[in-house]
Design an enzyme around this catalytic site. Structure first.
Site, mmCIF file in Angstrom:
data_model
loop_
_atom_site.group_PDB
_atom_site.id
_atom_site.type_symbol
_atom_site.label_atom_id
_atom_site.label_comp_id
_atom_site.label_asym_id
_atom_site.label_seq_id
_atom_site.Cartn_x
_atom_site.Cartn_y
_atom_site.Cartn_z
ATOM 1 N N LYS A 171 0.920 -1.359 0.386
ATOM 2 C CA LYS A 171 -0.547 -0.121 0.146
ATOM 3 C C LYS A 171 0.958 1.225 0.161
ATOM 4 C CE LYS A 171 -2.140 3.132 2.031
ATOM 5 N NZ LYS A 171 -1.784 4.600 1.311
ATOM 6 N N PRO A 172 1.296 1.563 -1.833
ATOM 7 C CA PRO A 172 2.160 3.000 -1.111
ATOM 8 C C PRO A 172 1.246 4.675 -0.587
ATOM 9 C CG PRO A 172 1.350 2.708 -3.551
ATOM 10 C CD PRO A 172 0.967 1.961 -2.707
ATOM 11 N N GLU A 226 7.606 17.297 15.673
ATOM 12 C CA GLU A 226 8.711 16.965 14.197
ATOM 13 C C GLU A 226 8.494 17.981 13.002
ATOM 14 O OE1 GLU A 226 7.754 12.919 11.524
ATOM 15 O OE2 GLU A 226 9.696 12.265 12.219
ATOM 16 N N CYS A 253 13.124 10.862 8.657
ATOM 17 C CA CYS A 253 12.946 10.390 9.320
ATOM 18 C C CYS A 253 14.032 10.209 10.141
ATOM 19 C CB CYS A 253 12.377 8.823 9.536
ATOM 20 S SG CYS A 253 13.220 7.711 8.665
ATOM 21 N N GLU A 272 8.117 1.100 11.761
ATOM 22 C CA GLU A 272 8.953 2.350 11.550
ATOM 23 C C GLU A 272 8.796 3.469 11.665
ATOM 24 O OE1 GLU A 272 12.393 1.631 11.523
ATOM 25 O OE2 GLU A 272 11.904 -0.343 11.895
ATOM 26 N N SER A 313 4.195 7.459 10.303
ATOM 27 C CA SER A 313 4.158 9.148 11.103
ATOM 28 C C SER A 313 3.488 7.944 12.330
ATOM 29 C CB SER A 313 3.249 9.703 11.095
ATOM 30 O OG SER A 313 1.913 8.914 10.841
HETATM 31 N N1 LIG Z 1 11.746 5.241 11.036
HETATM 32 C C1 LIG Z 1 11.016 5.887 9.488
HETATM 33 O O1 LIG Z 1 12.274 4.341 9.238
HETATM 34 C C2 LIG Z 1 10.641 5.941 8.678
HETATM 35 C C3 LIG Z 1 11.422 6.250 7.744
HETATM 36 C C4 LIG Z 1 10.498 7.194 6.823
HETATM 37 C C5 LIG Z 1 9.375 7.948 7.329
HETATM 38 N N2 LIG Z 1 9.031 7.693 8.870
HETATM 39 C C6 LIG Z 1 8.246 9.003 9.338
HETATM 40 O O2 LIG Z 1 6.967 9.132 8.142
HETATM 41 C C7 LIG Z 1 6.099 10.156 8.230
HETATM 42 C C8 LIG Z 1 6.486 10.390 7.013
HETATM 43 O O3 LIG Z 1 5.953 9.899 6.267
HETATM 44 P P1 LIG Z 1 4.173 10.539 5.432
HETATM 45 O O4 LIG Z 1 3.563 11.537 6.000
HETATM 46 O O5 LIG Z 1 3.743 9.114 4.339
HETATM 47 O O6 LIG Z 1 3.231 8.852 6.985
HETATM 48 P P2 LIG Z 1 1.966 9.310 7.212
HETATM 49 O O7 LIG Z 1 1.771 7.989 8.613
HETATM 50 O O8 LIG Z 1 1.040 9.816 6.952
HETATM 51 O O9 LIG Z 1 1.796 7.748 5.711
HETATM 52 C C9 LIG Z 1 2.279 6.812 6.047
HETATM 53 C C10 LIG Z 1 1.525 5.475 5.029
HETATM 54 O O10 LIG Z 1 0.818 4.852 6.099
HETATM 55 C C11 LIG Z 1 -0.769 5.658 5.315
HETATM 56 N N3 LIG Z 1 -1.638 5.624 6.567
HETATM 57 C C12 LIG Z 1 -1.601 6.632 7.037
HETATM 58 N N4 LIG Z 1 -2.967 6.227 7.870
HETATM 59 C C13 LIG Z 1 -3.138 5.465 8.097
HETATM 60 C C14 LIG Z 1 -4.016 4.171 8.750
HETATM 61 N N5 LIG Z 1 -4.995 5.007 9.290
HETATM 62 N N6 LIG Z 1 -4.018 3.220 8.650
HETATM 63 C C15 LIG Z 1 -3.018 2.084 7.588
HETATM 64 N N7 LIG Z 1 -2.865 2.908 7.364
HETATM 65 C C16 LIG Z 1 -2.198 4.829 7.060
HETATM 66 C C17 LIG Z 1 -0.331 6.488 4.404
HETATM 67 O O11 LIG Z 1 -1.336 6.515 3.481
HETATM 68 C C18 LIG Z 1 0.451 5.893 3.940
HETATM 69 O O12 LIG Z 1 0.895 4.708 3.244
HETATM 70 C C19 LIG Z 1 7.092 10.835 9.642
HETATM 71 O O13 LIG Z 1 6.902 11.016 10.257
HETATM 72 C C20 LIG Z 1 8.442 9.947 9.082
HETATM 73 O O14 LIG Z 1 9.344 10.043 10.010
HETATM 74 C C21 LIG Z 1 9.946 7.163 9.226
HETATM 75 O O1 LIG Z 2 12.665 8.558 5.822
HETATM 76 C C1 LIG Z 2 13.642 8.355 7.040
HETATM 77 C C2 LIG Z 2 14.839 7.517 6.516
HETATM 78 O O2 LIG Z 2 15.894 8.505 6.703
HETATM 79 C C3 LIG Z 2 14.729 7.387 4.945
HETATM 80 S S1 LIG Z 2 16.157 5.764 4.848
HETATM 81 O O3 LIG Z 2 15.615 5.097 5.969
HETATM 82 O O4 LIG Z 2 17.654 5.994 5.889
HETATM 83 O O5 LIG Z 2 16.038 5.345 3.695
#
Ligand SMILES: NC(=O)c1ccc[n+]([C@@H]2O[C@H](COP(=O)([O-])OP(=O)(O)OC[C@H]3O[C@@H](n4cnc5c(N)ncnc54)[C@H](O)[C@@H]3O)[C@@H](O)[C@H]2O)c1
Ligand SMILES: O=C[C@H](O)CS(=O)(=O)O
Length: 474
Positions: free
Chosen positions: A168-169, A373, A277, A243, A222
């Protein structure tokens, strides 16, 4: 592009359409369908069939296919990087680096699988054999920011382990996931074992997470969405690997080479316009060098080219959309109203661009210095006097993803690193540091479980122990 459902390409046909916009040009680059609940049921049904078929493919055949996938991605590197750059607004060289990670991960998981042996336990009488089996169906839910690397971090081990996957992208960056999945199916993966369902998290993501036909959910995104997924998955005792977000500290002591510290701070923050992240998001700087550090940082950032991600000179591209940039703007404005000073930047332009911004006078009591954040190129600088204060400020946060300590005195850096409650700590550098084999994952509200060659193959399998009575080999 069409989603990949039940081995077929499925387009909008009566479904809502999601338009994918290039964050730089603001032009429509493509669209994907918004899956409905019937589509999700279909995906779940045929994923079980896919799991049966793919799980029975012999290990060495899976190794061969994963190696082929790695080569295929390498062959298409420029196409994938261009698609990624366009859908995410990512600087092209960073997009290429991301594709390199995917090439490496498929190859390395193939290798890991080849040498991942079952084990025989010591016994005087019997043969006790411990094997690892696939979990079944794994839902992989992806964020917008690193859709290619994080796709590979999940899909390579899930396939290596013999699972079926439903991807699910994010709605912003679904195209690279579809493109990669088509390539992988061409390389010989059972199509029912690799489906891509496009749509909103609140519908598609949440239906997948709460289904009893799912054995595990691996989600990056998130903390808020992660908690919701965890609650849904708990009802079926589905495994959950999360993550999540972070507000990572970078502690800088006054005995460092300032230019090196400034370079580390910049490199750790501006990747993908601050939307990573584990980038450093709180800069905790010792009082004697605070002003000088702030000045040099601002000077370097002012000279940085912001613009077209495809232009070789650009260092910073757009944020993913206008809403994301407005959120950064609101936080910066609020922090300035609360008493911080904007030393450089602070301005949103062309809708979704945000200038690299240095905020001085940020106090430990401000939310930006604790649990807020900021997903943009913002450097909040927090002053400290003593080592104890630095640790207290850094750890006063509900997240614990990554961290960094820069000091000329190695014993002090190690002492501080040991106290920071985070999944990673880089000494003499930023916490934005990830290799494929290191276990990557956050403490506290930054996640559950760890990702990487070290851990994920185990996480995506379950053990089964066979006992053969009287068969000990003596
Ligand atoms: N720890 C890590 O490795 C890592 C890596 C990349 C991003 N992040 C975090 O991701 C966030 C940014 O990415 P984003 O804005 O795409 O995050 P997001 O949480 O809005 O969305 C991530 C994914 O989850 C899905 N989603 C959202 N709500 C959902 C629900 N209630 N049930 C199931 N699926 C749901 C979204 O459609 C999307 O595919 C930041 O907080 C960042 O720190 C963490
Ligand atoms: O968004 C979070 C991470 O920094 C990306 S990665 O896990 O290093 O690819």
């Amino acid at each position: 592009m069409k989603m990949l459902l039940n081995g077929k390409k499925v387009g909008t046909e009566g479904r809502e359409e999601i338009i994918v916009i290039n964050p730089y040009t603001h032009e429509e680059i493509d669209s994907v369908p918004c899956a409905d609940l019937n589509d999700i049921d279909t995906a779940l049904e045929c994923a079980r069939e896919g799991a049966e078929k793919w799980g029975r493919v012999p290990v060495l055949e899976r190794v061969r296919i994963l190696e082929k996938v790695s080569s295929k991605i390498a062959e298409k590197k420029k196409d994938i990087a261009l698609l990624l750059s366009k859908e995410a607004g990512k600087i092209y060289t960073q997009a290429e680096e991301e594709v390199d990670h995917a090439i490496g991960l498929f190859k390395e998981y193939a290798n890991r699988l080849r040498y991942d042996y079952d084990s025989v336990l010591p016994s005087n009488e019997d043969m006790i054999l411990v094997t690892r089996e696939p979990l079944g169906v794994v839902a992989c839910i992806l964020p917008f920011n690193f859709p290619v690397e994080l796709y590979a971090q999940k899909v390579a081990p899930a396939l290596a382990a013999g699972n079926a996957i439903i991807i699910k992208p994010s709605v912003e960056t679904p195209l690279s996931s579809i493109y990669l999945s088509e390539l992988i199916i061409e390389c010989g993966v059972e199509p029912k074992a690799l489906q891509v369902i496009t749509g909103h998290g609140s519908v598609v993501g949440s239906a997948l997470a709460s289904s009893d036909k799912i054995d595990a959910v691996s989600m990056t995104g998130s903390t808020e969405a992660g908690i919701s997924i965890y609650v849904s998955a708990a009802k079926n005792l589905s495994r959950c690997f999360l993550e999540l977000g972070g507000n990572d500290p970078l502690i800088i002591f006054d005995d460092v080479d300032l230019d090196t510290a400034v370079t580390e701070a910049i490199n750790g923050r501006i990747v993908h316009a601050g939307q990573a992240c584990c980038s450093s998001k709180r800069f905790i700087v010792q009082e004697n060098i605070y002003d000088e550090f702030a000045g040099r940082l601002a000077e370097r950032l002012k000279g940085m080219k912001i613009g077209d991600p495809l232009d070789q000179g650009s260092r910073i591209g757009p944020l993913i959309d206008e809403r994301a940039a407005q959120r950064v703007e609101e936080i910066v404005d609020r922090t300035v109203k609360a008493g911080a000073y904007c030393l450089c930047g602070g301005r949103r332009f062309d809708g979704n661009f945000f200038e690299p911004t240095v905020l001085t006078g940020v106090t430990p009591a401000m939310d930006i210095a604790q649990n807020l954040e900021v997903f943009g190129p913002v450097f909040p600088l927090i002053k400290f006097k003593t080592e104890e204060q630095a640790v207290a400020i850094a750890d006063n946060c509900t997240y614990g993803l990554s961290s960094g300590v820069i000091s000329g005195e190695i014993q002090r850096a190690i002492r501080v690193a040991r106290q920071l409650d985070a999944g990673n700590c880089t000494i003499n550098g930023t916490g934005l540091y990830r290799t494929h084999d290191m276990p990557f994952g956050g403490h506290r509200k930054s996640g559950l479980g760890t990702e990487g060659l070290y851990a994920t193959l185990d996480e995506f399998t379950k053990t089964k122990t066979y006992v053969w009575k009287g068969a000990a080999i003596r």
